[in-house]
Design an enzyme around this catalytic site. Structure first.
Site, mmCIF file in Angstrom:
data_model
loop_
_atom_site.group_PDB
_atom_site.id
_atom_site.type_symbol
_atom_site.label_atom_id
_atom_site.label_comp_id
_atom_site.label_asym_id
_atom_site.label_seq_id
_atom_site.Cartn_x
_atom_site.Cartn_y
_atom_site.Cartn_z
ATOM 1 N N THR A 14 0.812 -1.218 0.000
ATOM 2 C CA THR A 14 0.000 0.000 0.000
ATOM 3 C C THR A 14 0.847 1.270 0.000
ATOM 4 O O THR A 14 2.024 1.259 0.328
ATOM 5 C CB THR A 14 -0.942 0.026 1.214
ATOM 6 O OG1 THR A 14 -0.169 0.058 2.416
ATOM 7 C CG2 THR A 14 -1.853 -1.184 1.227
ATOM 8 N N ASP A 15 0.175 2.373 -0.359
ATOM 9 C CA ASP A 15 0.820 3.682 -0.322
ATOM 10 C C ASP A 15 0.464 4.380 0.994
ATOM 11 O O ASP A 15 -0.122 3.761 1.890
ATOM 12 C CB ASP A 15 0.418 4.519 -1.542
ATOM 13 C CG ASP A 15 -1.075 4.803 -1.615
ATOM 14 O OD1 ASP A 15 -1.795 4.615 -0.603
ATOM 15 O OD2 ASP A 15 -1.532 5.212 -2.693
ATOM 16 N N MET A 16 0.779 5.646 1.103
ATOM 17 C CA MET A 16 0.519 6.387 2.340
ATOM 18 C C MET A 16 -0.958 6.464 2.685
ATOM 19 O O MET A 16 -1.329 6.618 3.841
ATOM 20 C CB MET A 16 1.103 7.801 2.246
ATOM 21 C CG MET A 16 2.603 7.810 2.312
ATOM 22 S SD MET A 16 3.354 9.450 2.149
ATOM 23 C CE MET A 16 2.419 10.423 3.292
ATOM 24 N N GLY A 17 -1.812 6.329 1.688
ATOM 25 C CA GLY A 17 -3.254 6.384 1.924
ATOM 26 C C GLY A 17 -3.854 5.035 2.291
ATOM 27 O O GLY A 17 -5.060 4.930 2.503
ATOM 28 N N ILE A 19 -3.988 2.419 0.330
ATOM 29 C CA ILE A 19 -4.533 1.704 -0.828
ATOM 30 C C ILE A 19 -3.379 1.088 -1.624
ATOM 31 O O ILE A 19 -2.240 1.533 -1.535
ATOM 32 C CB ILE A 19 -5.408 2.606 -1.726
ATOM 33 C CG1 ILE A 19 -4.613 3.764 -2.301
ATOM 34 C CG2 ILE A 19 -6.621 3.115 -0.964
ATOM 35 C CD1 ILE A 19 -5.365 4.579 -3.335
#
Length: 129
Positions: A14-17, A19
């Site tokens: 996942t990324d920082m969000g 997702i």
């Protein structure tokens, strides 16, 4: 025939969000494609050693339709669309339940040790038709 491969989304995907980072869908479908080939009984190491050829991705056309999130249980569906002498076109769909999140058409070619196009071994062509 549709091959199904389960994928769990880990934090590292996942990324920082929270997702799934877009490039990781390509990793998911690569894992699914490798499992599909293995489940067909094709030993890619033996193919390289015996026939002197390997599979290489030539083209990917991808559509991002939704967002997977940390800890989601996904399933990659793989099916053969076209088989020619040296090329294999597959459709990959990443699903979360009944929701389609990602789809891609992937063209895989057979190449020899010099990187030149080569014919798919006959036994593999027969399995894929």
């Amino acid at each position: 025939m549709t091959h199904r491969f389960p994928v769990r989304v880990y934090y590292e995907d996942t990324d920082m969000g929270g997702i799934v980072y877009h490039a990781n869908y390509l990793k998911f479908i690569e894992r699914a494609r490798s499992a599909w080939v293995r489940d067909l009984g094709i030993d890619q190491n033996a193919m390289r050693e015996r026939d002197g050829v390997i599979f290489a991705v030539r083209r990917v056309e991808a559509d991002y339709l939704g967002s997977a999130k940390f800890d989601d249980a996904l399933e990659v569906e793989t099916r053969t669309v076209q088989v020619t002498g040296a090329r294999l076109v597959m459709e990959h769909v990443v699903m979360r339940g009944v929701e389609r999140l990602f789809q891609a058409m992937v063209t895989v070619v057979c190449v020899n040790e010099a990187g030149q196009p080569a014919r798919l071994p006959a036994n593999i062509r027969l399995q894929l038709h």
